[in-house]
Structure formats: structure tokens, C-alpha cells
Design an enzyme around this catalytic site. Structure first.
Site, short mmCIF file in Angstrom:
data_model
loop_
_atom_site.label_atom_id
_atom_site.label_comp_id
_atom_site.label_asym_id
_atom_site.label_seq_id
_atom_site.Cartn_x
_atom_site.Cartn_y
_atom_site.Cartn_z
N LYS A 101 0.83 -1.22 0.00
CA LYS A 101 0.00 0.00 0.00
C LYS A 101 0.86 1.27 0.00
O LYS A 101 0.60 2.19 -0.76
CB LYS A 101 -0.89 0.06 1.26
N ARG A 140 -9.77 1.27 9.05
CA ARG A 140 -9.49 -0.15 9.21
C ARG A 140 -10.56 -0.85 10.04
O ARG A 140 -10.51 -2.06 10.20
CB ARG A 140 -8.14 -0.33 9.91
N ARG A 188 11.01 -7.73 4.60
CA ARG A 188 11.06 -6.34 5.05
C ARG A 188 11.57 -6.26 6.48
O ARG A 188 12.33 -5.36 6.83
CB ARG A 188 9.65 -5.70 4.94
N ARG A 211 11.51 -3.04 10.96
CA ARG A 211 10.24 -2.62 11.56
C ARG A 211 9.88 -3.56 12.71
O ARG A 211 9.90 -4.78 12.54
CB ARG A 211 9.14 -2.62 10.50
N ARG A 264 -1.17 -9.31 12.95
CA ARG A 264 -1.66 -8.29 12.01
C ARG A 264 -2.56 -8.91 10.94
O ARG A 264 -3.56 -8.31 10.55
CB ARG A 264 -0.47 -7.56 11.37
#
Ligand code: AMP
Length: 198
Positions: free
Chosen positions: A13, A88, A127, A133, A144
Site C-alpha cells: 500500500k 481499518r 522487510r 520494523r 496483524r
């Protein structure tokens, strides 16, 4: 131009949002980025937000809604915006509806980026290794995904029923996804459902 971009964690996104924002000259506003930026402030709220994010859960609606409402009154939103990662939850949908109504504007389209589940985990794990992160750990990734499936995936039906959903396959090369995305938005503009812009 008022747009949303939705998709499960790892769908890409953020990357696509900044390209779309640049194309339409509207700010791409990521609630995740806004929350991550709070990590430098030493307030109880900022700390609570960091803890929630690290676990992979959602920040409470009242906090998220307040942050978004504040951001949308900024001057750069006068001609529109692209919201990345908001709303969300159903509560956030209602809140955004209220904000838009108050401003006398409407959503033009809701982009949904879809990517298959195995590919999502592979992307997020990559990632996690490169960007560091805190919520790209295997456990947070699972949380998540579950939270997305429970609380956010149902929003796709809401926007589909409103005739706003533009579904784009997010699999493959980043530039190919961008091309598919603009083709889908252009088609919508051609159908008269979107105000075309260069
Ligand atoms: P993202 O960068 O969009 O993947 O968001 C990272 C994290 O920020 C999420 O896992 C949530 O903890 C938090 N977050 C971002 N946007 C929202 C939202 N609209 N509602 C609740 N929490 C959010």
C-alpha cells in the site's frame, strides 16, 4: 480527489500510495507512518501507541480517528487526499463518513490491493530483515493478518456495496502493479465514476 487504499499487511500500500498521491497531486496520508513518527515523543500516549503497534494490534479507534481528523484539516488536503491504511474498522468508516460530510465532499474510489497469503508473509519477513520494523516479526505478522481478516476485510464489502471499490492485483513487480492500478483508475474515470486528473 478523495481516495482510500486498502489491503492486507505487506500488500504494498505505502509504495503505491506515494505514486498515486504524486500523480494526482494530493497528499498520501499513512496512519501507520503517523503512528511510527510518534516513537520520538516521550508521552504516555506515544508509548502506548508504540506498544500496540509492536504487538501487531490496532491503535484504539478514538486515538486513530482524532489523529486523522487533525491531519485532514491541514491546508494540503484542500483539494483532496489519499488515505493509506485508514479506515481499518467499521467505527473508523463511520467517523470518516462524518468528516467527509462535514467538509461537503465524497470519496471518489477505494483501491483494494490483493496479494495471496503466502506471498504476504514472505514479503513481510524480507522487510523485517531489511527495514527493522518492530512489527515485522513472525508473531506480530500473524497478529496483524488475523486483525486484518477480522476487522478490516469486512470493510471491502461496505465499499463494494457503495460502488466505490477498485480491485487491483498487487502481485508481481512494483511497476506492473502501478500500471494496473492506474489502468483501473483510468477505466473508472472513463466510466464517468471518477473525475479524471493528470
Ligand atoms: P501500517 O503501516 O499501515 O501497516 O500500520 C502499522 C500499524 O499502525 C498497524 O499494525 C496498527 O498498529 C497501526 N495502525 C495504522 N493505521 C491504523 C488504523 N487505521 N487503525 C488502527 N491502527 C492503525
Amino acid at each position: 480527489m478523495h481516495l482510500l487504499i486498502m489491503g492486507p499487511p505487506g500488500a504494498g500500500k505505502g509504495t503505491q500510495a506515494s505514486r498515486i498521491g504524486g500523480h494526482y497531486s494530493i497528499p498520501a496520508i499513512s496512519t501507520g507512518d503517523m503512528f511510527r513518527a510518534m516513537k520520538d515523543s516521550d508521552t504516555p500516549l506515544a508509548k502506548q501507541v508504540q506498544e500496540i503497534m509492536t504487538s501487531g494490534a490496532y491503535v484504539p479507534d478514538e486515538v486513530t480517528n482524532a489523529v486523522v481528523a487533525d491531519r485532514l484539516v491541514a491546508d494540503d488536503c484542500a483539494d483532496g487526499f489519499l488515505l493509506d491504511g485508514y479506515p481499518r474498522t467499521l467505527d473508523q468508516v463511520s467517523f470518516l463518513d462524518g468528516v467527509l460530510k462535514e467538509a461537503d465532499c465524497e470519496l471518489d474510489a477505494v483501491i483494494s490491493l490483493s496479494v495471496d497469503a503466502d506471498e504476504l508473509v514472505a514479503r513481510l519477513t524480507r522487510r523485517g530483515a531489511t527495514d527493522g520494523r518492530a512489527d515485522d516479526t513472525p508473531e506480530a505478522i500473524r497478529t496483524r493478518q488475523q486483525v486484518y481478516a477480522d476487522q478490516t476485510a469486512p470493510l471491502l464489502d461496505v465499499y463494494r456495496e457503495r460502488g466505490l471499490l477498485v480491485e487491483v492485483d498487487g502481485l508481481g513487480d512494483i511497476d506492473d502493479v502501478t500500471r494496473r492500478l492506474f489502468a483501473a483508475l483510468d477505466q473508472r474515470a472513463g466510466d464517468g465514476a471518477l473525475v479524471a486528473s493528470s
